[in-house]
Design a protein around this motif. Structure first.
Motif, mmCIF file in Angstrom:
data_model
loop_
_atom_site.group_PDB
_atom_site.id
_atom_site.type_symbol
_atom_site.label_atom_id
_atom_site.label_comp_id
_atom_site.label_asym_id
_atom_site.label_seq_id
_atom_site.Cartn_x
_atom_site.Cartn_y
_atom_site.Cartn_z
ATOM 1 N N TRP A 188 0.842 -1.212 0.000
ATOM 2 C CA TRP A 188 0.000 0.000 0.000
ATOM 3 C C TRP A 188 0.866 1.248 0.000
ATOM 4 O O TRP A 188 0.602 2.189 -0.755
ATOM 5 N N TRP A 189 1.893 1.265 0.845
ATOM 6 C CA TRP A 189 2.777 2.440 0.912
ATOM 7 C C TRP A 189 3.454 2.668 -0.437
ATOM 8 O O TRP A 189 3.558 3.805 -0.902
ATOM 9 N N THR A 190 3.895 1.592 -1.076
ATOM 10 C CA THR A 190 4.619 1.720 -2.344
ATOM 11 C C THR A 190 3.706 2.139 -3.491
ATOM 12 O O THR A 190 4.042 3.042 -4.266
ATOM 13 N N LEU A 191 2.555 1.483 -3.604
ATOM 14 C CA LEU A 191 1.695 1.671 -4.775
ATOM 15 C C LEU A 191 0.701 2.810 -4.629
ATOM 16 O O LEU A 191 0.285 3.408 -5.636
ATOM 17 N N VAL A 192 0.291 3.106 -3.386
ATOM 18 C CA VAL A 192 -0.797 4.060 -3.192
ATOM 19 C C VAL A 192 -0.331 5.358 -2.543
ATOM 20 O O VAL A 192 -0.640 6.454 -3.010
ATOM 21 N N TRP A 193 0.434 5.220 -1.484
ATOM 22 C CA TRP A 193 0.778 6.415 -0.707
ATOM 23 C C TRP A 193 2.119 6.968 -1.146
ATOM 24 O O TRP A 193 2.225 7.636 -2.145
ATOM 25 N N SER A 194 3.197 6.694 -0.435
ATOM 26 C CA SER A 194 4.558 7.229 -0.647
ATOM 27 C C SER A 194 4.465 8.643 -1.232
ATOM 28 O O SER A 194 3.768 9.500 -0.702
ATOM 29 N N GLY A 195 5.132 8.881 -2.355
ATOM 30 C CA GLY A 195 5.103 10.223 -2.935
ATOM 31 C C GLY A 195 4.381 10.286 -4.254
ATOM 32 O O GLY A 195 4.638 11.166 -5.086
ATOM 33 N N SER A 242 8.247 8.264 -7.395
ATOM 34 C CA SER A 242 7.371 7.246 -6.809
ATOM 35 C C SER A 242 6.507 6.569 -7.866
ATOM 36 O O SER A 242 6.207 5.372 -7.772
ATOM 37 N N ARG A 243 6.093 7.328 -8.880
ATOM 38 C CA ARG A 243 5.262 6.730 -9.924
ATOM 39 C C ARG A 243 6.067 5.777 -10.805
ATOM 40 O O ARG A 243 5.531 4.755 -11.263
#
Length: 387
Positions: free
Chosen positions: A31-38, A115-116
């Motif tokens: 979730w952090w990698t794919l949705v949140w982070s930057g 991030s994207r």
């Protein structure tokens, strides 16, 4: 009198906290990698992604218990197993993507582009691996050919062909056709001896009868032998022993037989899985002494034991070759690192002590997630060589 209930409550609380922590990590990192982070996704995308991950994390333990608990509900098992495989791959590559993230940062790529890019790479790699891993899991296993030299083997048995099947795990995905394909491959190998070292199925005989039925058509010149794996003790071990006997297989339930060719003999023994004693199934436990009782000490011994860890007993009892499964070769990289915490060997031929060799198969089927990633399944053809 109140101490025991308090201890039980304490254990239940600790178990619940451990499960919650594992789920938070397993689902939270992707979730952090794919949705949140930057990524700075639009609010609707962020909300939808978060809701999807949260729903999967909440549903997963209930699906797992319903699918693999006492009732073996196949639809729930298929859903939980597939979800576990998908989230495992996403978790692994989300962790590994930190290296890419750091490299992009050093190259001056700022968020949200950084991030994207990471999200796109993780999504593409995971999709490719899952599609490939599914194809690997569902295909009929390839044959792995291995020669094993046994110094005490008599010349009449030189070249003896032993085909090893293990961890077929007939389960919630109907693989009756796959099972037939496996048997066709085995019969084409013209084996002297065919061995199945357990974990036939996940479920009772009544549930998996059709998938296991082709095992009755396996051909072998000198015998077909079978021992229990740990999964039999989740789903009617004694009934599987009896069913295999009804299909014409010798269940080596802590016992042995002797095969002879051209004046040379080999003791073929089997022991129950090491979890059998704690299963509550009457008469089931690992017993090397019973398995070898009455065997001529000068004869070489081939031992069937489900888990590589059982090789310690093989060494202690002078076994020449133990054949095992259980590890699946890790099944989904890099899960093999966790397997090695419990087992002395992951796969292949290894030596233990002065006399004993161990061959560990990567397994013929798969358990749980219908994926095999960097751990191909196998039908093993062991050719035994004398002296």
């Amino acid at each position: 009198m109140q101490a025991a209930p308090r201890r039980r409550r304490g254990r239940a609380l600790r178990f619940g906290l451990i499960v919650a922590a594992v789920l938070l990590l397993l689902f939270g990192v992707p979730w952090w990698t794919l949705v949140w982070s930057g990524n700075r996704w639009p609010a609707a995308v962020f909300a939808a992604g978060t809701a999807l991950v949260a729903a999967a994390a909440v549903a997963f333990p209930f699906l797992m218990v319903s699918g693999h608990g006492r009732h073996h509900r196949d639809a729930a098992a298929r859903a939980s197993d597939t979800l576990l495989g998908v989230v495992w791959v996403l978790f692994v590559w989300s962790v590994l993507s930190l290296v890419l993230r750091a490299a992009l940062a050093l190259a001056g790529v700022a968020d949200p582009a950084r991030s994207r890019i990471v999200t796109a790479v993780v999504a593409v790699v995971a999709t490719v691996l899952l599609l490939w891993g599914y194809a690997e899991a569902m295909r009929v296993s390839r044959v792995r050919r291995v020669e094993v030299r046994i110094p005490r083997l008599g010349p009449g048995l030189d070249g003896l062909k032993v085909v090893l099947l293990t961890d077929t795990h007939y389960g919630p995905i109907d693989r009756a056709r796959w099972s037939r394909g496996v048997v066709d491959v085995v019969n084409a190998l013209d084996a002297d001896l065919v061995a199945h070292t357990g974990d036939i199925a996940d479920g009772e005989v009544a549930q998996r009868r059709e998938q296991a039925a082709p095992l009755g058509d396996v051909r072998a010149k000198l015998g077909r032998v079978y021992v229990t794996g740990n999964h039999e003790y989740f789903s009617g071990a004694q009934r599987w022993v009896e069913h295999m006997a009804s299909l014409g297989w010798e269940a080596l339930h802590n016992r042995h037989l002797v095969v002879t060719r051209d004046g040379s003999s080999l003791v073929v023994a089997g022991v129950d899985d090491r979890t059998a004693a704690g299963s509550g199934v009457p008469g089931h436990h690992m017993d090397h002494e019973a398995a070898l009782a009455g065997a001529a000490p000068e004869l070489p011994v081939l031992l069937l034991a489900h888990q590589p860890q059982q090789v310690a007993g093989a060494v202690a009892h002078g076994v020449d070759l133990q054949i095992s499964g259980h590890t699946h070769g890790g099944q989904m990289w890099p899960f093999h690192y966790l397997v090695r915490l419990d087992q002395p060997v992951l796969q292949g031929l290894s030596r233990h002590g002065e006399r004993t060799q161990l061959y560990t198969s990567r397994g013929t089927g798969f358990w749980g997630p219908p994926f095999r990633i960097f751990a191909p399944s196998e039908i093993t053809l062991l050719t035994l060589r004398a002296g």
